[in-house]
Design an enzyme around this catalytic site. Structure first.
Site, PDB file in Angstrom:
ATOM      1  N   GLN B 126      43.046   7.638  30.141  1.00  0.00           N
ATOM      2  CA  GLN B 126      43.346   9.071  30.059  1.00  0.00           C
ATOM      3  C   GLN B 126      44.064   9.565  31.308  1.00  0.00           C
ATOM      4  O   GLN B 126      43.492   9.530  32.399  1.00  0.00           O
ATOM      5  CB  GLN B 126      42.024   9.841  29.899  1.00  0.00           C
ATOM      6  CG  GLN B 126      42.195  11.346  29.800  1.00  0.00           C
ATOM      7  CD  GLN B 126      40.848  12.066  29.814  1.00  0.00           C
ATOM      8  OE1 GLN B 126      39.883  11.596  30.413  1.00  0.00           O
ATOM      9  NE2 GLN B 126      40.773  13.207  29.147  1.00  0.00           N
ATOM     10  N   GLY B 127      45.294  10.022  31.156  1.00  0.00           N
ATOM     11  CA  GLY B 127      46.062  10.531  32.292  1.00  0.00           C
ATOM     12  C   GLY B 127      46.042  12.047  32.344  1.00  0.00           C
ATOM     13  O   GLY B 127      47.043  12.702  32.030  1.00  0.00           O
ATOM     14  N   GLU B 244      34.503  16.006  21.327  1.00  0.00           N
ATOM     15  CA  GLU B 244      33.232  15.427  21.754  1.00  0.00           C
ATOM     16  C   GLU B 244      32.184  16.501  21.500  1.00  0.00           C
ATOM     17  O   GLU B 244      32.187  17.535  22.148  1.00  0.00           O
ATOM     18  CB  GLU B 244      33.293  15.128  23.251  1.00  0.00           C
ATOM     19  CG  GLU B 244      33.528  13.684  23.586  1.00  0.00           C
ATOM     20  CD  GLU B 244      32.331  12.806  23.293  1.00  0.00           C
ATOM     21  OE1 GLU B 244      31.401  12.821  24.104  1.00  0.00           O
ATOM     22  OE2 GLU B 244      32.333  12.116  22.261  1.00  0.00           O
ATOM     23  N   SER B 385      33.210  20.012  34.522  1.00  0.00           N
ATOM     24  CA  SER B 385      32.003  19.995  35.355  1.00  0.00           C
ATOM     25  C   SER B 385      30.980  20.995  34.810  1.00  0.00           C
ATOM     26  O   SER B 385      31.310  21.881  34.015  1.00  0.00           O
ATOM     27  CB  SER B 385      32.355  20.364  36.788  1.00  0.00           C
ATOM     28  OG  SER B 385      32.701  21.738  36.849  1.00  0.00           O
ATOM     29  N   ASN B 386      29.744  20.851  35.250  1.00  0.00           N
ATOM     30  CA  ASN B 386      28.714  21.769  34.760  1.00  0.00           C
ATOM     31  C   ASN B 386      29.020  23.219  35.126  1.00  0.00           C
ATOM     32  O   ASN B 386      28.620  24.134  34.411  1.00  0.00           O
ATOM     33  CB  ASN B 386      27.338  21.338  35.281  1.00  0.00           C
ATOM     34  CG  ASN B 386      26.793  20.155  34.479  1.00  0.00           C
ATOM     35  OD1 ASN B 386      27.529  19.554  33.685  1.00  0.00           O
ATOM     36  ND2 ASN B 386      25.530  19.831  34.663  1.00  0.00           N
ATOM     37  N   GLU B 387      29.754  23.413  36.211  1.00  0.00           N
ATOM     38  CA  GLU B 387      30.143  24.781  36.569  1.00  0.00           C
ATOM     39  C   GLU B 387      31.163  25.321  35.554  1.00  0.00           C
ATOM     40  O   GLU B 387      31.103  26.484  35.157  1.00  0.00           O
ATOM     41  CB  GLU B 387      30.725  24.808  37.993  1.00  0.00           C
ATOM     42  CG  GLU B 387      29.668  24.621  39.088  1.00  0.00           C
ATOM     43  CD  GLU B 387      28.989  23.245  39.048  1.00  0.00           C
ATOM     44  OE1 GLU B 387      29.671  22.240  38.750  1.00  0.00           O
ATOM     45  OE2 GLU B 387      27.771  23.192  39.305  1.00  0.00           O
TER      46      GLU B 387
END
Lengths: 373, 400
Positions: B126-127, B244, B385-387
């Site tokens: 994945q780029g 996902e 990220s979780n943030e």
């Protein structure tokens, strides 16, 4: 696997939600609490009329045959409204125990709104252990006489009949030798002192001095029956807690969107948004476990049921504390006042955390049981 | 309301369970369950076994081998796969580039790439991320300029997982610098053997060689390797990330890890007694299990709710699954550290981080504890990220 409500369940939910929305505003509730008994007889009559008081009982006993899901729907709505009437004590605790004992006449009167009853099981040093009983029952002719003191009897001051746990034999913490006894609240030797509780409800301390009593009989072991009914009550309490938490979260999010400081709504600050999100995660986790408790409340395997119920109570306790403390903090000073609604939810949540075993006690139960996964 | 699965669902679950345990080599599954790294050929072998059964990409459109499963079947499949220690089919192939090509690619691209992606004949990477474009992905700068029949790509990608194995890379490239940053990005497929591509490994704190930097210097890519329309790449990337869904909580993985922790806590002694009998340890374990049970129920609620949802429109609650699921996966790695205690200290023999060729000391299972703990800190960072997940919930659910 489905979490959809049946048609009847949806109707029940709609009617209870409407009842709470229409009749249980914050000011109205203040009025109910100011009534002589600390709650509203008119509401009680309304609950009877809507079939809520007979909801969990079998149809033979004059009830509506509702299960844990129906009870959870009612209790979640009651949580949102912070209902102060003695539903948990009279219907879910005393009523269900009487039903287990085959006392159909008394159950029928509860369902009709004609009888208030309470279960007296907590003692000064019992904690929430139903098997830790110092109160004694001595045989007296065909009946019994009770001696001892019960504490924090939920709505014990307004109850007309009391179901009292007492020992007929064995030592204070033995699992054997425990019976449940029916006592008229005005029987000789009963001395009651009612008190308001932190969450706006009522409880009583009750002394028994050679009080005449009748033992109620269960098909199985009395303590096992008590524990089963207690687990069902915890499942109901988890649902109530979800109503309380959901309300605290919603009130807080609204407040963040409207309260202005530094020239803008404080909800524009990312640090506060993220804290509101963490509250939401805690709420959804609690909702999931309350649902789990509801669906496991009727589980026949007592150990699996107990572990599931305890796991739910741990989650409710943890989520409740997190959401309650954050809701107060994110509001600031206004949440510290009695005139604002949030603090009342916070107080109820805090008391639920301490009812029927706190998170630590239930964590121990889960830790010693087979894995719940 | 019912917690039970239907008879058909249980039969399906049992079939998946039997298949995973009987057809996927135990040596591979054991490595996964014990937290050891898989070699490339093991990942390929496992995926081909799944693909032979038609189960490498069950969520793809039917004409490309999808199974048309219900959300419950998909859930059961993933849960069983994770619990059995079967490596998930390479997510870059089956969850990322595959669905994008199937949805937005040309017929020629579908025919050329999809069967090979399912069978792991092509290994994709994945780029997306760049040194200056992490959480703010849309600020990426790697540019692609059309020159006759070729795109010419210059720039740098980073955090490119397993690029050292990859045959192809799908890239987000800036194709119009003059418009709003999200509106000038295109999705381009690049053969890793093209001249001008350099892969440089990044060693991570666990000592592993999982991620890489990928440099593009005047890389010429055939024009037809653009997916969909030019400058629509951001939409495809969002579609890809929304794909996902429930598997992201990895409840099955955490369940398997907790089972492993229970097993190891029976071997490790404290005060002459197995750690599993220690009350404090059991309570810590129980606390994680309760949160995991709650997450499993949350996941089932999302699965039940998905029945009525359109494809590509994830339930906003799936952000909770990522948030809480990552925290719980990380919590299990902390428990594993607690179990092995001081034996977490020595580097494992095969650990490249040592920089020397020494045999390890202590039990092998203890040697994976610390690297796993270090490595799994990534889970709350990658894939948004979780943030970022909190930003999404704040906006999409709470209406901030």
């Amino acid at each position: 696997m489905d979490f959809d409500l049946s048609g009847d369940q949806r109707l029940l939910k709609e009617s209870v939600d409407r009842l709470i929305a229409d009749r249980y505003g914050f000011e109205a509730r203040r009025g109910f609490m100011a009534e002589p008994e600390g709650w509203s007889r008119a509401n009680w009559a309304r609950f009877a009329e809507q079939g809520l008081l007979g909801l969990p009982f079998s149809e033979e006993a004059g009830g509506f045959g509702g299960g844990a899901v129906e009870i959870a729907l009612v209790m979640e709505a009651f949580g949102r409204g912070l209902v102060v009437e003695p539903y948990l004590s009279t219907v879910l605790l005393a009523g269900r125990l009487l039903e287990e004992a085959g006392e159909a006449a008394l159950v029928g009167r509860i369902a009709a709104g004609e009888l208030l009853a309470a279960v007296a099981h907590v003692e000064r040093h019992s904690g929430w252990n139903l098997g830790d009983v110092a109160t004694r029952a001595a045989p007296d002719g065909d009946g019994w006489r009770l001696s001892g003191t019960k504490s924090v009897v939920l709505h014990g001051d307004s109850a007309e009949q009391l179901l009292v746990t007492a020992r007929t034999a064995d030592a204070q913490r033995d699992r054997d030798g425990i019976g449940v006894f029916l006592v008229a609240a005005d029987a000789p030797g009963v001395a009651r002192r009612g008190a308001a509780t932190q969450d706006g409800q009522r409880a009583a301390e009750i002394h028994f001095a050679k009080t005449p009593a009748r033992q109620v009989a269960f098909a199985g072991d009395a303590l096992a029956t008590l524990e089963r009914v207690r687990d069902q009550v915890i499942a109901a309490l988890c649902a109530e807690a979800v109503g309380v938490m959901a309300k605290m979260h919603a009130i807080t999010v609204d407040y963040l969107k409207t309260r202005k400081q530094f020239g803008r709504a404080i909800g524009e600050f990312q640090v506060l948004q993220h804290r509101a999100v963490d509250m939401y995660v805690a709420l959804e986790q609690a909702r999931s476990m309350a649902l789990y408790a509801t669906l496991m409340a009727g589980e026949a395997d007592a150990r699996a049921r107990a572990a599931a119920i305890s796991a739910a109570k741990v989650q409710i306790g943890r989520s409740g504390r997190h959401i309650g403390q954050e809701a107060v903090q994110l509001h600031g000073g206004i949440a510290m006042t009695m005139e604002y609604k949030l603090g009342h939810y916070f107080k109820r949540m805090t008391m639920i955390e301490e009812m029927f075993g706190n998170a630590d006690e239930h964590l121990e139960r889960v830790a010693t049981a087979e894995s719940i996964l | 309301m019912d917690l039970r699965f239907t008879e058909e669902e249980i039969a399906f679950r049992d079939e998946a369970r039997r298949f995973f345990r009987e057809d996927v080599p135990e040596a591979i599954r054991r490595k996964v369950l014990e937290g050891r790294h898989l070699a490339k050929d093991e990942i390929v072998r496992s995926q081909r076994i799944l693909n032979a059964r038609g189960w490498a990409a069950p969520h793809w459109p039917r004409e490309w081998g999808g199974q048309g499963w219900t959300p419950v079947q998909t859930y059961l499949f993933q849960d069983e796969m994770q619990q059995a220690g079967v490596p998930a089919p390479l997510p870059f192939n089956v969850s990322m580039v595959g669905p994008v090509i199937a949805e937005f690619g040309s017929e020629a691209q579908k025919r050329r790439f999809l069967p090979r992606a399912a069978n792991l004949d092509d290994w994709w990477c994945q780029g997306f991320s760049e040194p200056g474009a992490g959480s703010d992905l849309a600020s990426l700068r790697t540019k692609a300029v059309l020159d006759g029949e070729h795109w010419v790509i210059d720039g740098q990608k980073t955090w490119t997982t397993l690029a050292q194995h990859a045959d192809w890379i799908f890239c987000l490239c800036r194709t119009d610098p003059s418009v709003k940053k999200q509106e000038g990005i295109s999705f381009i497929l690049v053969d890793m053997r093209t001249p001008g591509i350099t892969v440089r490994p990044i060693q991570t704190i666990d000592g592993g060689r999982e991620v890489n930097e990928v440099f593009f210097d005047n890389v010429r890519v055939p024009r037809e390797n653009l997916v969909g329309e030019v400058n629509r790449g951001w939409d495809y990337a969002k579609f890809l990330l929304g794909n996902e869904r429930t598997g992201i909580a990895r409840v099955g993985t955490s369940k398997a890890r907790l089972r492993r922790i229970r097993e190891l806590a029976g071997l490790e002694l404290r005060g002459g007694r197995p750690l599993i009998e220690d009350r404090r340890f059991r309570e810590k374990l129980a606390a994680v299990e309760i949160e995991l049970k709650a997450l499993e129920m949350t996941q089932l609620r999302v699965v039940a709710d998905e029945r009525g949802r359109a494809r590509g429109k994830p339930n906003p609650a799936s952000s909770i699954l990522k948030l809480k699921g990552s925290q719980l996966q990380q919590a299990t790695t902390e428990l594993l550290l607690d179990v092995v205690g001081p034996h977490a200290m020595p580097l494992a023999a095969q650990d490249e981080g040592a920089g020397r060729n020494e045999p390890g000391i202590g039990p092998e299972y203890a040697a994976v504890a610390a690297p796993t703990y270090f490595n799994w800190r990534k889970i709350s960072i990658y894939g948004g990220s979780n943030e970022i997940q909190r930003n999404i919930v704040a906006k999409a659910i709470l209406g901030f």
